[in-house]
Write an enzyme that holds these catalytic residues in place. Structure first.
Site, PDB file in Angstrom:
ATOM      1  N   CYS A   1       0.818  -1.220   0.000  1.00  0.00           N
ATOM      2  CA  CYS A   1       0.000   0.000   0.000  1.00  0.00           C
ATOM      3  C   CYS A   1       0.848   1.265   0.000  1.00  0.00           C
ATOM      4  O   CYS A   1       0.653   2.161  -0.831  1.00  0.00           O
ATOM      5  CB  CYS A   1      -0.994  -0.003   1.152  1.00  0.00           C
ATOM      6  SG  CYS A   1      -0.288   0.099   2.818  1.00  0.00           S
TER       7      CYS A   1
ATOM      8  N   HIS B   1      -2.846   1.155   6.825  1.00  0.00           N
ATOM      9  CA  HIS B   1      -3.087   1.092   5.384  1.00  0.00           C
ATOM     10  C   HIS B   1      -3.230   2.506   4.838  1.00  0.00           C
ATOM     11  O   HIS B   1      -3.667   3.412   5.541  1.00  0.00           O
ATOM     12  CB  HIS B   1      -4.356   0.283   5.100  1.00  0.00           C
ATOM     13  CG  HIS B   1      -4.557  -0.038   3.652  1.00  0.00           C
ATOM     14  ND1 HIS B   1      -3.684  -0.822   2.926  1.00  0.00           N
ATOM     15  CD2 HIS B   1      -5.535   0.324   2.779  1.00  0.00           C
ATOM     16  CE1 HIS B   1      -4.127  -0.937   1.678  1.00  0.00           C
ATOM     17  NE2 HIS B   1      -5.240  -0.245   1.561  1.00  0.00           N
TER      18      HIS B   1
ATOM     19  N   HIS C   1      -5.627   1.676  -4.341  1.00  0.00           N
ATOM     20  CA  HIS C   1      -4.760   1.098  -3.324  1.00  0.00           C
ATOM     21  C   HIS C   1      -4.305  -0.297  -3.713  1.00  0.00           C
ATOM     22  O   HIS C   1      -4.854  -0.922  -4.625  1.00  0.00           O
ATOM     23  CB  HIS C   1      -5.461   1.101  -1.959  1.00  0.00           C
ATOM     24  CG  HIS C   1      -6.578   0.109  -1.822  1.00  0.00           C
ATOM     25  ND1 HIS C   1      -6.739  -0.672  -0.711  1.00  0.00           N
ATOM     26  CD2 HIS C   1      -7.600  -0.221  -2.647  1.00  0.00           C
ATOM     27  CE1 HIS C   1      -7.805  -1.442  -0.854  1.00  0.00           C
ATOM     28  NE2 HIS C   1      -8.349  -1.184  -2.018  1.00  0.00           N
TER      29      HIS C   1
END
Length: 159
Positions: free
Chosen positions: A70, A123, A135
């Site tokens: 990520c 994240h 993402h």
């Protein structure tokens, strides 16, 4: 030279707007854009660069160009492609970003997901507009556009 740069920036913005309209994502209104951090043009470019990575695999610790985790995706988009410094990890990126109210978020801003407090960011994705982010989700998945799935997130702008 400046005239040519302005023309190129306008052409890029028009192209981004066209792409966003085709994907059903409305472009941010100028009145919504905060004046801090990277320009709206760079933010719009971030969405385009992130979208170009669609389908590339998630690999823990990878930062492109063939695979990403990520924060590797956000690092690749901003640092490698747009020449704007961002640290490597999601937590470091949150700490270095300009923290925004949700009402200030615009395309290209970073969306950080956390557990318990913002000291536990796990994240990050790039805001595409319309409640969606680009993402690299997890092992076994690929870079994709996804709807934000939780209310436990905060926004930040690359400084």
């Amino acid at each position: 030279m400046r005239k040519r740069q302005r023309h190129a920036a306008r052409a890029l913005l028009a192209a981004v707007t066209a792409v966003l309209c085709l994907t059903g994502v409305a472009p941010a209104r100028p009145a919504q854009a905060a004046t801090l951090g990277v320009s709206a043009t760079i933010s719009a470019q971030a969405v385009v660069v992130a979208a170009q990575q669609v389908g590339k695999p998630y690999v823990y610790g990878a930062s492109g160009p063939a695979a990403f985790d990520c924060s590797g995706l956000t690092t690749y988009v901003y640092r490698t492609r747009l020449h704007q410094y961002v640290p490597r990890t999601a937590q470091q990126q949150y700490d270095a970003s300009i923290h925004l109210a949700r009402s200030q978020i615009r395309q290209g801003d970073l969306v950080f997901f956390y557990e318990g407090s913002v000291r536990n960011v796990y994240h990050v994705g790039i805001y595409a507009g319309g409640g969606r982010i680009w993402h690299a989700p997890h092992t076994g998945a690929r870079v994709r556009l996804a709807t934000i799935w939780t209310n436990v997130w905060v926004a930040g702008r690359v400084a």
